[in-house]
Design an enzyme around this catalytic site. Structure first.
Site, mmCIF file in Angstrom:
data_model
loop_
_atom_site.group_PDB
_atom_site.id
_atom_site.type_symbol
_atom_site.label_atom_id
_atom_site.label_comp_id
_atom_site.label_asym_id
_atom_site.label_seq_id
_atom_site.Cartn_x
_atom_site.Cartn_y
_atom_site.Cartn_z
ATOM 1 N N ARG A 36 -48.246 50.402 73.132
ATOM 2 C CA ARG A 36 -47.469 49.596 72.989
ATOM 3 C C ARG A 36 -46.670 49.810 71.443
ATOM 4 O O ARG A 36 -45.097 49.443 71.189
ATOM 5 C CB ARG A 36 -48.369 47.997 72.288
ATOM 6 N N LYS A 199 -62.493 35.527 89.971
ATOM 7 C CA LYS A 199 -62.580 33.792 90.887
ATOM 8 C C LYS A 199 -61.261 33.162 91.528
ATOM 9 O O LYS A 199 -60.693 33.198 91.092
ATOM 10 C CB LYS A 199 -63.154 33.176 89.428
ATOM 11 N N GLY A 352 -53.063 42.907 82.664
ATOM 12 C CA GLY A 352 -54.525 42.414 82.764
ATOM 13 C C GLY A 352 -55.304 44.303 83.320
ATOM 14 O O GLY A 352 -54.483 45.297 83.269
ATOM 15 N N GLY A 375 -52.071 37.250 81.037
ATOM 16 C CA GLY A 375 -52.054 36.187 80.428
ATOM 17 C C GLY A 375 -50.770 36.046 81.170
ATOM 18 O O GLY A 375 -50.378 34.772 81.900
#
Ligand code: AMP
Length: 395
Positions: A36, A199, A352, A375
């Protein structure tokens, strides 16, 4: 409409207040992965060359509104100094901005750089407190948004600050907007989305939005079993998302209405426990034993999914095809990653777990774009407005 970037500002005599994502992993106080930090260097170097003074801010971990020395940005300042070959002053304050920090920012000369302390030492950061946002804005003249990973959060240093000074993007954000935006709004077709992960319920908004845009939707990972269950297959002890189950009929109906082909597994790798040491075998989806759980897509499914990728010009991927963290159930995810790396098409990897998988298998450099925000990339692909992006001025 395009957003302004650092290239739209005449920097001489100005101070940039730059929000980076330096939420780096630390081990025993040392930075264990500085990806990063390296990612932000081109924008910092550009600003320096253009004669800007630069105040950098970031969060690190979750200090929850108080000074936590283990979450100080001090090691980041040292690493930045090494990479940039100049002294990056670390002007630390337990309250992030105080008179000393303000004076140091004012005294910065063209090309000089300082880093302030972890903005999450203050609750006012996550509360998007206007006074704290103004304190941050007072450190310079133009806000440079370069932290895509937190752009979906309306915090003082990502959003609130732009109420006081003009906001432009850095090169990282420009790239995120270019590729994520192109993938969903202006893709070269056919456009294929590959969805995976645990999910259905977590990705229902995403699936709904993508059904309006894609030509093909490929489903793998834990969520595939909820689809298979809805189709009447026995799924043994595989992950079943009860909340998501009742949405599957609507997904199929919308796909039919839009002419979107949904690809589902035809065979799966099932184990007798959620463990890499468990006994496992490959089964046709109509033969999943009652006492086994599906942890990866099978070889026939891999073949089918690779064909879907190879017939597409743009592919967006979000979520692994199986439990890739366990070597026995990583083959499906690896095969998809390898195919994307080799196929001549635009490949956009949501952040992610899919980004982690691509990195684990060594294919990051072969993708068109690997998003830096988990996210944030999910919300962007869902069609939501990200507050940290909305505040960047339009051209
Ligand atoms: P998500 O955060 O929803 O993208 O889910 C990612 C997680 O889903 C990863 O940690 C995977 O190990 C997990 N996963 C993928 N496939 C399965 C599966 N078949 N059963 C259970 N978990 C899975």
């Amino acid at each position: 409409m395009a957003k302004k970037t650092v290239k739209d500002i005449a920097w001489a005599g100005k101070t940039a207040v730059m929000r980076c994502d330096f939420n780096v992993p630390l081990k025993d106080g040392a930075i264990s992965d500085d990806t990063r930090i390296r990612a932000a260097l081109p924008t910092i170097e550009y600003l320096k060359e253009q004669g800007a003074a630069i105040v950098i801010m970031s969060h690190l971990g979750r200090p929850k509104g108080k000074a936590v020395p283990e979450m100080s940005l001090a090691p980041v300042a040292a690493r930045l100094s090494e990479y940039l070959g100049c002294d990056v002053k670390f002007v630390a304050s337990d309250v992030v901005v105080d008179d000393e920090v303000k004076d140091a920012a004012k005294a910065l000369q063209a090309g000089e750089i300082m880093l302030i302390e972890n903005v999450r030492y203050r609750n006012e950061e996550t509360d998007n407190d206007p006074e704290f946002a103004k304190d941050l804005a007072d450190l310079g003249d133009v806000f440079v948004q370069e932290a895509f990973g937190t752009a979906h959060r309306a915090h003082a240093s990502t959003t609130g600050i732009a109420a006081y000074i003009p906001a432009v993007s850095g090169f990282l954000i420009e790239k995120e907007l270019k590729y994520l935006g192109m993938a969903v709004d202006n893709p070269e077709r056919p456009l294929c989305a590959i969805m995976g992960g645990a999910k259905v319920a977590d990705k229902i908004t995403l699936i709904g939005n993508l059904l309006d845009k894609v030509d093909k939707l490929v489903i793998g990972g834990g969520m595939a079993f909820t689809f298979l269950k809805a189709m009447g297959f026995s799924i043994g002890t595989s992950l079943l998302d009860e909340e998501g189950l009742c949405t599957i009929d609507d997904i199929f109906a919308k796909a039919e209405e839009r002419g979107v082909e949904i690809c589902l597994p035809v065979d799966v790798v099932c184990a007798d426990a959620f463990s890499n040491d468990a006994a496992f075998d490959t089964y046709d989806v109509k033969d999943i034993p009652a006492d086994r759980m599906g942890l990866d897509i099978g070889p026939k499914t891999v073949e089918k999914y690779l064909a879907a990728i190879n017939s597409s010009k743009t592919v967006v991927w979000n979520g692994p095809m199986g439990v890739f963290e366990m070597s026995n159930f990583a083959a499906g995810t690896k095969a998809v990653a390898e195919c994307l790396a080799k196929h001549e098409c635009t490949t956009v990897i949501g952040g992610g777990d899919s980004a982690a998988a691509v990195e684990q298998f060594g294919f990051t450099a072969d993708m068109t774009h690997v998003s830096t925000g988990g996210g944030a990339s999910l919300e962007f692909l869902e069609g939501k407005t990200l507050p940290g992006i909305a505040i960047i001025e339009e051209c």
